[in-house]
Design an enzyme around this catalytic site. Sequence first.
Site, PDB file in Angstrom:
ATOM      1  N   GLU A 282       1.035  -1.151   0.095  1.00 28.72           N
ATOM      2  CA  GLU A 282      -0.125  -0.074  -0.072  1.00 28.72           C
ATOM      3  C   GLU A 282       0.792   1.261   0.078  1.00 28.72           C
ATOM      4  OE1 GLU A 282      -3.807  -1.618   2.591  1.00 28.72           O
ATOM      5  OE2 GLU A 282      -2.063  -0.705   3.786  1.00 28.72           O
ATOM      6  N   TYR A 326       5.725  17.462  12.093  1.00 22.47           N
ATOM      7  CA  TYR A 326       6.777  16.618  12.519  1.00 22.47           C
ATOM      8  C   TYR A 326       8.312  16.807  12.019  1.00 22.47           C
ATOM      9  CZ  TYR A 326       3.785  13.743   9.058  1.00 22.47           C
ATOM     10  OH  TYR A 326       3.069  13.598   7.882  1.00 22.47           O
ATOM     11  N   CYS A 353       0.155  33.057  11.700  1.00 20.26           N
ATOM     12  CA  CYS A 353       0.575  33.773  12.963  1.00 20.26           C
ATOM     13  C   CYS A 353       1.114  32.495  14.003  1.00 20.26           C
ATOM     14  CB  CYS A 353      -0.904  34.331  13.871  1.00 20.26           C
ATOM     15  SG  CYS A 353      -1.129  35.885  12.609  1.00 20.26           S
ATOM     16  N   TYR A 382       0.852  14.055   1.282  1.00 23.11           N
ATOM     17  CA  TYR A 382       0.630  14.553   2.538  1.00 23.11           C
ATOM     18  C   TYR A 382       0.674  16.134   2.461  1.00 23.11           C
ATOM     19  CZ  TYR A 382       0.585   9.707   3.492  1.00 23.11           C
ATOM     20  OH  TYR A 382       0.789   8.325   3.350  1.00 23.11           O
TER      21      TYR A 382
HETATM   22  C1  LIG Z   1      -2.404   1.475   6.618  1.00 27.93           C
HETATM   23  C2  LIG Z   1      -1.960   2.294   6.000  1.00 27.93           C
HETATM   24  N1  LIG Z   1      -1.288   1.938   4.625  1.00 27.93           N
HETATM   25  C3  LIG Z   1      -0.611   2.602   3.835  1.00 27.93           C
HETATM   26  C4  LIG Z   1      -0.076   3.803   4.111  1.00 27.93           C
HETATM   27  C5  LIG Z   1       0.807   4.765   3.323  1.00 27.93           C
HETATM   28  O1  LIG Z   1       2.145   5.067   3.813  1.00 27.93           O
HETATM   29  P1  LIG Z   1       3.293   5.827   2.794  1.00 27.93           P
HETATM   30  O2  LIG Z   1       2.214   6.965   2.285  1.00 27.93           O
HETATM   31  O3  LIG Z   1       4.322   6.162   3.618  1.00 27.93           O
HETATM   32  O4  LIG Z   1       3.281   4.702   1.878  1.00 27.93           O
HETATM   33  C6  LIG Z   1      -0.375   4.557   5.566  1.00 27.93           C
HETATM   34  C7  LIG Z   1      -0.038   5.539   5.857  1.00 27.93           C
HETATM   35  O5  LIG Z   1      -0.239   6.088   7.118  1.00 27.93           O
HETATM   36  C8  LIG Z   1      -1.331   3.444   6.287  1.00 27.93           C
HETATM   37  O6  LIG Z   1      -1.641   3.978   7.511  1.00 27.93           O
END
Ligand SMILES: Cc1ncc(COP(=O)(O)O)c(C=O)c1O
Length: 428
Positions: A282, A326, A353, A382
């Site tokens: 993912e 972060y 601000c 993000y």
């Molecule tokens: C369950 C899950 N899968 C995949 C991702 C994707 O992470 P990245 O964008 O670092 O590949 C996240 C990110 O928070 C996640 O929570």
Amino acid sequence: MNSSKPFHFAGHDTVALAQEYGTPLYVMSEDLIRQQCRSIREALLEKHPGSRAAYASKAYLSMAMCRIIESEGLCLDVVSGGELYTAREAGFPMERIILHGNNKSEEELTMAVEFGVGRVVVDHLEEINLLEALAAEKDRPMDIQIRIVPEVEGKTHRHIMTGQKDSKFGIPLVPEVIEKAVQSAMDSPHIKLKGFHFHLGSNLFQQEIYVEAIQRVMKLCHHLKQTLGYEAEEINAGGGYGIRYTEADQPQPPSWYTDAIMETVQKMAKELSLKQPNVIIEPGRWIAGEAGITLYTIGTIKEIPEVRTYVSVDGGLPDNIRPALYNARYDAVVANKADQPKTQTVTIAGKCCETGDILIYDLKTPPLERGDILAVLSTGAYGESMANNYNRLPRPATIMLKGEEVRVVNRRETYEDLLRREREADIS
Ligand SMILES: Cc1ncc(COP(=O)(O)O)c(C=O)c1O
């Protein structure tokens, strides 16, 4: 403004883009997104039939992005009703959706059942019962994975670590607790447990933690086969692959992660006499991150002798909260002075601000003046998806580049947009 040699992104003159579409401006490249999807396909899907890759839509989501991901043959990871709704409105095939969330509402689970999503990743024992009840009501079968906590710690910012024991996500790696969840899924007539999911965190540059997590999950699978006679068909190894934000980052191709994952799955399946499960990944940041930049116009320049020079831009924390959230690091180029020597060090400040609204500390630049265009790199993940209206700054427009074509995929917010919900509340 000196525009002798402008900075080009995905073949486009970024100074001209800023002039035409205004700033702040999110610029995404469809060609770069597709290139990343292709390398994911080559690294995993083409080498290992049965495997799947889902783009983690929290990184950057729009209906335009859903259509790109769909046409690249990837699945889509969504984490809320809003992301799921966006995907459906874009015509994304629901059987290719994976729904996540550590606290899915009944409404979100009902949407998942009604829309017929491909997988629900169950995060808590209770959710199995709730999903079974909702699926029974509609008489719809639902495929699930159970998210477990592999107790593996990645080297990344604390706020984006998720594989460690102390985590709000997933079911702890305690055999009796997992057995209970698995048994409950096996006893639920409308639920089919396809396997297990873990996600270690984000922006990770380590291979060994994926290997370690897979080893733990495969041992768990072996244990469940022995105790409950349950055999997993798939393992979802999440995302997290690191990208280049600054020169200090050394990103790896996706095959660096997926080869290690696949070798471990194959080896462990043999050793433990298990059927080899299919693997799902993912990646979010890895697909969208370097495919996007943000353009700003430089305004006030304030030199504090012997301290630092603050160079303020027309956006900041609301369009990119990551540095404040972060300590994320970015690199940037002065787009209209890309060929000029970098003779000074400045701090790029946002216009909010908040003292913490600093986009980049210690950036080397040529001499600057009001009206220069700054291109902050690798903001595709993000950035827009975490944008907010702090200080009532309207959110920027997003344009998508494809070859020579430029499309506005999200128009710039107006001041009226900021008042819309209030005005509608007045009416009702
Ligand atoms: C369950 C899950 N899968 C995949 C991702 C994707 O992470 P990245 O964008 O670092 O590949 C996240 C990110 O928070 C996640 O929570």
